[in-house]
Design an enzyme around this catalytic site. Structure first.
Site, PDB file in Angstrom:
ATOM      1  N   TRP A  36       0.809  -1.300  -0.081  1.00 42.67           N
ATOM      2  CA  TRP A  36       0.223  -0.113  -0.116  1.00 42.67           C
ATOM      3  C   TRP A  36       0.886   1.084  -0.169  1.00 42.67           C
ATOM      4  O   TRP A  36       0.369   2.476   0.005  1.00 42.67           O
ATOM      5  CB  TRP A  36      -0.996   0.126   1.134  1.00 42.67           C
ATOM      6  CG  TRP A  36      -0.391  -0.273   2.467  1.00 42.67           C
ATOM      7  CD1 TRP A  36       0.223   0.342   3.379  1.00 42.67           C
ATOM      8  CD2 TRP A  36      -0.063  -1.594   3.090  1.00 42.67           C
ATOM      9  NE1 TRP A  36       0.936   0.040   4.483  1.00 42.67           N
ATOM     10  CE2 TRP A  36       0.631  -1.412   4.109  1.00 42.67           C
ATOM     11  CE3 TRP A  36      -0.705  -2.969   2.827  1.00 42.67           C
ATOM     12  CZ2 TRP A  36       0.743  -2.387   5.023  1.00 42.67           C
ATOM     13  CZ3 TRP A  36      -0.301  -3.859   3.368  1.00 42.67           C
ATOM     14  CH2 TRP A  36       0.209  -3.823   4.642  1.00 42.67           C
ATOM     15  N   GLU A  51      -5.112   0.355   6.078  1.00 41.83           N
ATOM     16  CA  GLU A  51      -5.301   0.945   7.346  1.00 41.83           C
ATOM     17  C   GLU A  51      -6.624   0.264   8.018  1.00 41.83           C
ATOM     18  O   GLU A  51      -6.175  -0.152   9.464  1.00 41.83           O
ATOM     19  CB  GLU A  51      -5.713   2.416   7.412  1.00 41.83           C
ATOM     20  CG  GLU A  51      -4.670   3.342   7.087  1.00 41.83           C
ATOM     21  CD  GLU A  51      -3.412   3.026   8.384  1.00 41.83           C
ATOM     22  OE1 GLU A  51      -3.668   2.698   9.448  1.00 41.83           O
ATOM     23  OE2 GLU A  51      -2.189   3.452   7.845  1.00 41.83           O
ATOM     24  N   GLN A  75      -5.620  -4.465  14.527  1.00 43.61           N
ATOM     25  CA  GLN A  75      -5.906  -5.573  15.256  1.00 43.61           C
ATOM     26  C   GLN A  75      -5.330  -6.877  14.605  1.00 43.61           C
ATOM     27  O   GLN A  75      -5.645  -7.887  14.700  1.00 43.61           O
ATOM     28  CB  GLN A  75      -7.123  -5.891  15.659  1.00 43.61           C
ATOM     29  CG  GLN A  75      -7.714  -4.911  16.730  1.00 43.61           C
ATOM     30  CD  GLN A  75      -9.290  -4.770  17.085  1.00 43.61           C
ATOM     31  OE1 GLN A  75      -9.957  -4.418  15.963  1.00 43.61           O
ATOM     32  NE2 GLN A  75      -9.946  -4.800  18.119  1.00 43.61           N
ATOM     33  N   THR A  76      -4.702  -6.644  13.242  1.00 36.61           N
ATOM     34  CA  THR A  76      -3.955  -7.784  12.495  1.00 36.61           C
ATOM     35  C   THR A  76      -2.849  -7.381  12.353  1.00 36.61           C
ATOM     36  O   THR A  76      -2.300  -6.352  11.933  1.00 36.61           O
ATOM     37  CB  THR A  76      -4.933  -7.970  11.328  1.00 36.61           C
ATOM     38  OG1 THR A  76      -6.342  -7.789  11.697  1.00 36.61           O
ATOM     39  CG2 THR A  76      -4.603  -9.095  10.562  1.00 36.61           C
ATOM     40  N   TYR A 112      -8.642   7.632  14.513  1.00 40.93           N
ATOM     41  CA  TYR A 112      -7.113   7.160  13.981  1.00 40.93           C
ATOM     42  C   TYR A 112      -7.240   6.850  12.470  1.00 40.93           C
ATOM     43  O   TYR A 112      -6.418   7.358  11.893  1.00 40.93           O
ATOM     44  CB  TYR A 112      -6.906   5.697  14.843  1.00 40.93           C
ATOM     45  CG  TYR A 112      -5.635   5.125  14.203  1.00 40.93           C
ATOM     46  CD1 TYR A 112      -4.358   5.890  14.211  1.00 40.93           C
ATOM     47  CD2 TYR A 112      -5.993   4.168  13.259  1.00 40.93           C
ATOM     48  CE1 TYR A 112      -3.431   5.218  13.607  1.00 40.93           C
ATOM     49  CE2 TYR A 112      -4.906   3.699  12.681  1.00 40.93           C
ATOM     50  CZ  TYR A 112      -3.645   4.035  12.595  1.00 40.93           C
ATOM     51  OH  TYR A 112      -2.658   3.516  11.943  1.00 40.93           O
ATOM     52  N   ASP A 135      -2.231   5.439  17.638  1.00 39.56           N
ATOM     53  CA  ASP A 135      -2.655   4.090  17.804  1.00 39.56           C
ATOM     54  C   ASP A 135      -1.796   3.715  18.988  1.00 39.56           C
ATOM     55  O   ASP A 135      -1.160   4.456  19.533  1.00 39.56           O
ATOM     56  CB  ASP A 135      -2.332   3.254  16.481  1.00 39.56           C
ATOM     57  CG  ASP A 135      -0.889   3.190  16.366  1.00 39.56           C
ATOM     58  OD1 ASP A 135       0.019   3.731  17.059  1.00 39.56           O
ATOM     59  OD2 ASP A 135      -0.724   2.099  15.460  1.00 39.56           O
ATOM     60  N   CYS A 191      10.496   0.343  20.089  1.00 41.08           N
ATOM     61  CA  CYS A 191       9.882   0.930  21.412  1.00 41.08           C
ATOM     62  C   CYS A 191       8.849  -0.134  21.488  1.00 41.08           C
ATOM     63  O   CYS A 191       7.784   0.159  21.618  1.00 41.08           O
ATOM     64  CB  CYS A 191       9.484   2.399  21.336  1.00 41.08           C
ATOM     65  SG  CYS A 191       9.023   2.730  23.106  1.00 41.08           S
ATOM     66  N   CYS A 195      16.178   0.202  23.675  1.00 42.51           N
ATOM     67  CA  CYS A 195      16.688   1.736  23.817  1.00 42.51           C
ATOM     68  C   CYS A 195      17.987   1.929  23.280  1.00 42.51           C
ATOM     69  O   CYS A 195      18.155   3.160  22.801  1.00 42.51           O
ATOM     70  CB  CYS A 195      16.500   1.825  25.202  1.00 42.51           C
ATOM     71  SG  CYS A 195      14.792   1.738  25.795  1.00 42.51           S
TER      72      CYS A 195
END
Ligand code: SF4
Length: 361
Positions: free
Chosen positions: A35, A48, A53-54, A131, A149, A200, A207
């Site tokens: 995309w 999007e 959730q995937t 979002y 998100d 992160c 870090c």
């Protein structure tokens, strides 16, 4: 520094330095995803919605299949819902596909060919929240909107020792808007999310390899493990019910739609209370399945009937609510992994194969 719900005061020099560092880190690492080949708003929008959730690894092949079948907003709008759900197979959370389809129909009816550039119009579409609107508008239309998100919440919580966000994602949304690079809002949003996905991370953040470590308040204070602050978990409601897997023993199964209370749009085995199941049905075990805040405990019963009785049972339901499917037909429809689990368990009792497990969950 202690957790604080108010946005921190950030000097302009620090904001500029953060932008420079993060975008400089992102440019050579930007993953080549389908995309991202062209910033077409329809394609970005589909991606999007799928990514909610995937995991990316599951989304990429599903996205390519979906776009091959519905290459334009108009093609999606004109498709039958059944075909859209079938193309969504493997991604789960079918409500997203139905909302995407309905939104495409709303836009096509208004003569649009892509995702609207106006935030208010975008937010009015089915399934489009803050979002999704910000992500698509910034990436495809270059609008200055910060997409917040879970990844962004985690990164900002640690960078600025922020407490739990409220229902409007504050103060994180305010900080994200402050940091957003107005010259490259789409790249900035994607860079921040990618930092959360790859560096992160929820556990063991890297870090030492983080491009913005010099700005990170939690790292400086040695309190990274305290952020993001946990949201109290809502206890799952346990729901007990029974499903009857009816087969002719030769590869056909009876399914119904519209009865199971949480997935009314999907084909599933006959659902009800265990006591209401017909005589001759054999209990074959229990399937556990989670749907949002519900933990389903499904007692599975199996029943083998002649082809003629199977068809009679199919015609006994409300018009259009029951249908006999072959295993191949089940493989081609949009289906919940709950259906696959139940048929797998029942196949031993009826002696025939069940469809393959969808890719997700
Ligand atoms: Fe996250 Fe560590 Fe970077 Fe801070 S330094 S933003 S905790 S990866």
């Amino acid at each position: 520094m202690s957790a604080d719900a108010t946005p921190p005061l950030l000097p302009a020099t620090e904001i500029r330095a953060l932008r420079r560092r993060l975008l400089g880190w992102y440019a050579p690492r930007r993953r080549a995803l389908p995309w991202r080949e062209s910033p077409d708003s329809y394609r970005v929008w589909v991606s999007e919605v799928m990514l909610q959730q995937t995991r990316i690894a599951v989304v990429v092949p599903a996205y390519e299949r979906f776009l091959a079948r519905f290459p334009t907003l108009d093609a999606l709008a004109r498709a039958a819902e059944e075909d859209v759900l079938a193309a969504w197979s493997g991604l789960g959370y079918y409500r997203r596909a139905r909302s995407l389809h309905r939104a495409a129909q709303v836009l096509a009816a208004a003569g649009e060919t892509g995702f609207p550039a106006d935030p208010e119009r975008a937010r009015a579409l089915p399934g489009v929240g803050a979002y999704t609107a910000a992500a698509v508008l910034s990436i495809a239309h270059g609008r200055c909107l910060a997409a917040v998100d879970g990844n962004v919440v985690r990164v900002l919580s640690r960078l600025f020792c922020l407490g739990r966000p409220d229902s409007r994602q504050r103060p994180h949304a305010d900080v994200a808007a402050l940091l957003l690079d107005p010259r490259r809002p789409g790249d900035w949003n994607q860079a921040l999310m990618e930092l959360g996905q790859t560096v992160c991370t929820p556990r063991n953040p890297d870090c030492g390899g983080c491009p913005v470590r010099g700005h990170c308040r939690a790292r400086a204070a040695g309190t990274v493990a305290r952020y993001p602050q946990a949201t109290p978990r809502r206890a799952a409601e346990v729901v007990r019910l029974a499903m009857l897997a009816v087969s002719d023993g030769a590869g056909s199964w009876l399914l119904e739609r519209g009865v199971f209370p949480y997935l009314t749009h999907l084909w599933l085995p006959l659902t009800g209370a265990a006591e209401s199941m017909p005589p001759g049905a054999v209990a074959v075990g229990e399937v556990r399945h989670a749907i949002v805040h519900r933990a389903l405990r499904v007692q599975v019963l199996a029943l083998r009937l002649s082809r003629a009785r199977l068809r009679r049972m199919a015609s006994a339901g409300a018009p259009g609510s029951r249908r006999v499917f072959t295993v191949e037909e089940i493989g081609a429809i949009g289906r919940s992994s709950l259906l696959t689990k139940v048929l797998r368990l029942a196949q031993g009792a009826t002696g025939r194969s069940a469809p393959d497990q969808p890719a997700s969950r």
